[in-house]
Design an enzyme around this catalytic site. Structure first.
Site, PDB file in Angstrom:
ATOM      1  N   GLU A   1      34.925  36.852  41.602  1.00  0.00           N
ATOM      2  CA  GLU A   1      34.495  37.872  42.494  1.00  0.00           C
ATOM      3  C   GLU A   1      33.079  37.709  42.954  1.00  0.00           C
ATOM      4  O   GLU A   1      32.175  37.801  41.932  1.00  0.00           O
ATOM      5  CB  GLU A   1      34.689  39.242  41.673  1.00  0.00           C
TER       6      GLU A   1
ATOM      7  N   GLY B   1      35.671  49.833  38.049  1.00  0.00           N
ATOM      8  CA  GLY B   1      34.408  48.981  37.626  1.00  0.00           C
ATOM      9  C   GLY B   1      34.889  47.483  37.384  1.00  0.00           C
ATOM     10  O   GLY B   1      36.061  47.111  37.776  1.00  0.00           O
ATOM     11  N   SER B   2      34.110  46.869  36.747  1.00  0.00           N
ATOM     12  CA  SER B   2      34.276  45.351  36.645  1.00  0.00           C
ATOM     13  C   SER B   2      35.168  45.252  35.540  1.00  0.00           C
ATOM     14  O   SER B   2      35.394  45.871  34.340  1.00  0.00           O
ATOM     15  CB  SER B   2      33.020  44.713  36.393  1.00  0.00           C
ATOM     16  N   THR B   3      35.901  44.109  35.470  1.00  0.00           N
ATOM     17  CA  THR B   3      36.891  43.358  34.415  1.00  0.00           C
ATOM     18  C   THR B   3      36.009  43.570  33.106  1.00  0.00           C
ATOM     19  O   THR B   3      36.656  43.708  32.041  1.00  0.00           O
ATOM     20  CB  THR B   3      37.468  42.145  34.894  1.00  0.00           C
TER      21      THR B   3
ATOM     22  N   GLU C   1      40.879  50.220  36.753  1.00  0.00           N
ATOM     23  CA  GLU C   1      40.962  49.754  38.158  1.00  0.00           C
ATOM     24  C   GLU C   1      39.472  48.604  38.168  1.00  0.00           C
ATOM     25  O   GLU C   1      38.429  49.012  38.209  1.00  0.00           O
ATOM     26  CB  GLU C   1      40.698  50.839  39.330  1.00  0.00           C
TER      27      GLU C   1
ATOM     28  N   LYS D   1      31.033  60.125  34.942  1.00  0.00           N
ATOM     29  CA  LYS D   1      29.727  59.527  34.969  1.00  0.00           C
ATOM     30  C   LYS D   1      29.750  58.585  36.312  1.00  0.00           C
ATOM     31  O   LYS D   1      30.377  57.680  36.370  1.00  0.00           O
ATOM     32  CB  LYS D   1      29.584  58.553  33.767  1.00  0.00           C
TER      33      LYS D   1
ATOM     34  N   CYS E   1      36.435  46.229  45.936  1.00  0.00           N
ATOM     35  CA  CYS E   1      37.202  45.434  44.956  1.00  0.00           C
ATOM     36  C   CYS E   1      38.465  44.835  45.449  1.00  0.00           C
ATOM     37  O   CYS E   1      38.602  43.555  45.066  1.00  0.00           O
ATOM     38  CB  CYS E   1      37.720  46.426  43.931  1.00  0.00           C
TER      39      CYS E   1
HETATM   40  P1  NAD Z   1      30.424  48.001  36.735  1.00  0.00           P
HETATM   41  O1  NAD Z   1      31.512  47.709  35.779  1.00  0.00           O
HETATM   42  O2  NAD Z   1      29.229  47.262  36.142  1.00  0.00           O
HETATM   43  O3  NAD Z   1      30.164  49.510  36.530  1.00  0.00           O
HETATM   44  C1  NAD Z   1      31.028  50.384  36.821  1.00  0.00           C
HETATM   45  C2  NAD Z   1      30.783  51.880  35.932  1.00  0.00           C
HETATM   46  O4  NAD Z   1      30.747  51.265  34.629  1.00  0.00           O
HETATM   47  C3  NAD Z   1      29.382  52.319  36.342  1.00  0.00           C
HETATM   48  O5  NAD Z   1      29.120  53.541  36.546  1.00  0.00           O
HETATM   49  C4  NAD Z   1      28.457  51.705  35.380  1.00  0.00           C
HETATM   50  O6  NAD Z   1      27.278  52.431  34.796  1.00  0.00           O
HETATM   51  C5  NAD Z   1      29.594  51.775  34.069  1.00  0.00           C
HETATM   52  N1  NAD Z   1      29.163  50.826  32.829  1.00  0.00           N
HETATM   53  C6  NAD Z   1      28.489  49.698  32.947  1.00  0.00           C
HETATM   54  N2  NAD Z   1      28.564  49.260  31.525  1.00  0.00           N
HETATM   55  C7  NAD Z   1      29.309  50.219  30.785  1.00  0.00           C
HETATM   56  C8  NAD Z   1      29.636  50.020  29.338  1.00  0.00           C
HETATM   57  N3  NAD Z   1      29.301  49.139  28.648  1.00  0.00           N
HETATM   58  N4  NAD Z   1      30.265  51.096  28.989  1.00  0.00           N
HETATM   59  C9  NAD Z   1      30.793  51.956  29.901  1.00  0.00           C
HETATM   60  N5  NAD Z   1      30.635  52.098  31.139  1.00  0.00           N
HETATM   61  C10 NAD Z   1      29.834  51.322  31.711  1.00  0.00           C
HETATM   62  O7  NAD Z   1      30.905  47.803  37.863  1.00  0.00           O
HETATM   63  P2  NAD Z   1      29.950  47.928  39.160  1.00  0.00           P
HETATM   64  O8  NAD Z   1      28.954  46.622  39.629  1.00  0.00           O
HETATM   65  O9  NAD Z   1      29.217  49.166  39.366  1.00  0.00           O
HETATM   66  O10 NAD Z   1      30.984  47.687  40.294  1.00  0.00           O
HETATM   67  C11 NAD Z   1      31.480  46.499  40.854  1.00  0.00           C
HETATM   68  C12 NAD Z   1      32.926  46.255  40.125  1.00  0.00           C
HETATM   69  O11 NAD Z   1      33.695  47.480  40.199  1.00  0.00           O
HETATM   70  C13 NAD Z   1      33.495  45.140  40.627  1.00  0.00           C
HETATM   71  O12 NAD Z   1      34.127  44.278  39.822  1.00  0.00           O
HETATM   72  C14 NAD Z   1      34.652  45.809  41.491  1.00  0.00           C
HETATM   73  O13 NAD Z   1      35.810  44.697  41.760  1.00  0.00           O
HETATM   74  C15 NAD Z   1      34.986  47.053  40.724  1.00  0.00           C
HETATM   75  N6  NAD Z   1      35.741  48.043  41.439  1.00  0.00           N
HETATM   76  C16 NAD Z   1      36.885  47.909  41.245  1.00  0.00           C
HETATM   77  C17 NAD Z   1      37.695  48.759  42.146  1.00  0.00           C
HETATM   78  C18 NAD Z   1      39.353  48.946  41.651  1.00  0.00           C
HETATM   79  O14 NAD Z   1      39.833  49.824  42.285  1.00  0.00           O
HETATM   80  N7  NAD Z   1      40.067  48.083  41.273  1.00  0.00           N
HETATM   81  C19 NAD Z   1      37.253  49.668  42.935  1.00  0.00           C
HETATM   82  C20 NAD Z   1      35.896  49.627  43.262  1.00  0.00           C
HETATM   83  C21 NAD Z   1      35.041  48.500  42.305  1.00  0.00           C
END
Ligand code: NAD
Length: 497
Positions: free
Chosen positions: A400, A244-246, A267, A191, A302
């Site tokens: 962040e 994605g996010s924490t 991650e 996804k 990130c």
């Molecule tokens: P996000 O967590 O909002 O979204 C990431 C993904 O998760 C998207 O595909 C989103 O559609 C999906 N998602 C959102 N809500 C969900 C849910 N309830 N259930 C399942 N999936 C869901 O993050 P973002 O705003 O897209 O990206 C930014 C974040 O990603 C930042 O916190 C950044 O630090 C993190 N990030 C981490 C790394 C790493 O390797 N540690 C790398 C890149 C980005």
């Protein structure tokens, strides 16, 4: 060939205008729609609608998981060599379509075309090739067991893997999951982020063209709350790899616990520090790299080194050098083929980042930058910005921001610098600048971070694991360690005596 001929610059705007893009999901080897339910996906570059993106629901997720389950035995039976050949064929096709993929990535994410053509797309291809080549170079173990028996320990794929990825490096992070998962014999339902689905949808089409069997790679588009959550709760998904996010990571752990205890690798977010000691050999280089660490990809990284901690005796000199170095990250038209930054992922995200600047201005000072820019009718552009005059425990030091906003702070002692750097809930990355070898080892040892870069920032490569400590998550992308996310050791004990 005419040796005096020079290549004309590419008219990226012209190419973008000529595109007609397909935003439908990709399930079981073909494009598919979800009962006509679609949402437009918009480019942050200039607000143009790029495509109508399929909004998948739980029905499409079920179909994709079932297709992946059906495809699993045959994909496994292809053997490591067969999977390697198929993935290398995909890498070759991606290379043949590299400019197209780079354009999709730039239009979707706002990144400059100069970066997507030289970093994002070549990086994704290189990672794919690296895992394809690694596929048939893994060996098992023959552990010592009592006389009269032999035990084999083999690495087995888990089955159907789901991957949920963010918008900041859409293609690269998708390949960080896709390549080791498929190379080790799993099938995948991926996804993408709803803002940036187009490059990976095109890769799925190329995968079919490369001969990767139907159902091995499925792309389900749509929102996190619907599609992401459906994957996280699915009873027939064996493992979930997330970036994605924490905050979303927490919901995925709960979903795994409530469903089938699917294996997780997470991650998550970061707030990484860059520690510049007064004994740094080349302060100008440190400032240039600090600007890269804080502002590259519009700061939407990130592991962005967005806390710059500088020893007091060189703080003011460093601040001047940093201001000069930051000029290289001024925003410009992402399709003009220029150096510098592009657009943030959306004007709404730029609003959220700007709130931090407003707070920084009210509670401390804006050392440089701080202004919004309007380019091609879009105001998703922000100047590289550095805040100062804020206490080391201020929110700006701990949370962040995910935009081109860093905070500069002076420290006196090594102990103080390490304590400041470790005082966040995250532990993804850190950087240290010093010419004292003992200090480099001592501080690197004390920093709670998955990657510590010494005399550079944000070091990363196919061969080295990438991931976090603390609430930056667990599991590792890249390197052979990534196979741990997608395989389990299996013992076969043969008694013969
Ligand atoms: P996000 O967590 O909002 O979204 C990431 C993904 O998760 C998207 O595909 C989103 O559609 C999906 N998602 C959102 N809500 C969900 C849910 N309830 N259930 C399942 N999936 C869901 O993050 P973002 O705003 O897209 O990206 C930014 C974040 O990603 C930042 O916190 C950044 O630090 C993190 N990030 C981490 C790394 C790493 O390797 N540690 C790398 C890149 C980005």
């Amino acid at each position: 060939m005419n040796p005096t001929a020079t290549a004309l610059p590419i008219d990226w705007h012209g190419r973008a205008d000529a595109l007609s893009l397909d935003g439908r999901a990709f399930i079981d080897g073909r494009r598919t729609d979800a009962g006509g339910d679609r949402r437009p996906t918009v480019s942050p570059i200039d607000g143009r609608i790029l495509a109508e993106l399929t909004s998948c629901g739980s029905e499409e997720v079920d179909r994709a998981v079932a297709a992946a389950r059906r495809a699993f035995p045959a994909w496994l039976r292809k053997g490591a060599e067969g999977r390697k050949a198929a993935l290398l064929a995909l890498a070759d096709l991606m290379e043949a379509h590299a400019e197209e993929l780079a354009l999709l990535e730039t239009l979707d994410s706002g990144k400059p075309i100069l970066q997507t053509t030289t970093v994002d797309v070549p990086g994704a291809i290189s990672t794919l090739r690296w895992y394809a080549e690694a596929a048939d170079k893994q060996s098992g173990e023959l552990p010592a067991v009592p006389h009269g028996a032999t035990a084999l320990v083999t690495r087995e794929p888990l089955g159907v893997v789901a991957a949920i990825v963010p918008w900041n490096f859409p293609l690269e992070i998708a390949v960080w999951k896709l390549a080791p998962a498929l190379a080790s014999g799993n099938t995948l339902v991926l996804k993408p982020a709803e803002q940036t689905s187009l490059s990976v949808l095109r890769v799925a089409e190329l995968a079919a063209e490369a001969g990767i069997p139907d159902g091995v790679l499925n792309i389900v588009t749509g929102s996190g709350r619907e599609v992401g959550a459906a994957l996280a709760h699915h009873m027939d998904v064996d493992a979930l790899a997330f970036t994605g996010s924490t905050a979303v990571s927490r919901t995925l752990m709960e979903a795994s616990g409530r469903s089938n205890l699917k294996r997780l690798s997470l991650e998550a977010g970061g707030k990484s520090s860059n520690l510049v000691f007064a004994d740094t050999a080349d302060l100008r280089l440190a400032a240039e790299k600090a600007a890269f660490g804080a502002f590259y990809n519009q700061g939407q990284v990130c592991s962005a080194n967005s806390r710059i901690l500088v020893q007091r005796s060189v703080h003011d000199e460093f601040a001047g050098l940093l201001a000069r170095a930051a000029a290289a990250y001024a925003p410009a038209d992402p399709l003009a083929g220029l150096d510098g930054n592009g657009a943030l992922i959306s004007a709404a995200h730029a609003d959220a980042v700007e709130q931090w600047i407003t707070r920084g201005r009210a509670e401390g000072e804006v050392l440089f930058g701080g202004e919004r820019r309007c380019i091609r009718g879009s105001d998703a552009y922000l100047e590289p910005t550095v805040l100062g005059g804020l206490p080391g425990n201020h929110d700006v030091h701990r949370e962040e921001i995910f935009g081109p906003v860093a905070v500069l702070h002076a420290f006196d002692t090594e102990e103080e610098a390490v304590a400041l750097a470790n005082a966040t809930e995250y532990g993804l990355a850190a950087s240290v600048w010093t010419s004292d070898l003992s200090r480099a080892h001592r501080v690197a040892g004390d920093l709670l971070a998955g990657t510590v870069s010494v005399n550079t920032v944000d070091a990363l490569g196919n061969t080295t694991p990438f991931g976090g400590f603390k609430q930056s998550g667990f599991g590792r992308d890249l390197s052979l360690h990534a196979f741990d996310n997608y395989t389990a050791p299996k013992t076969t004990w043969i008694q013969f005596g």
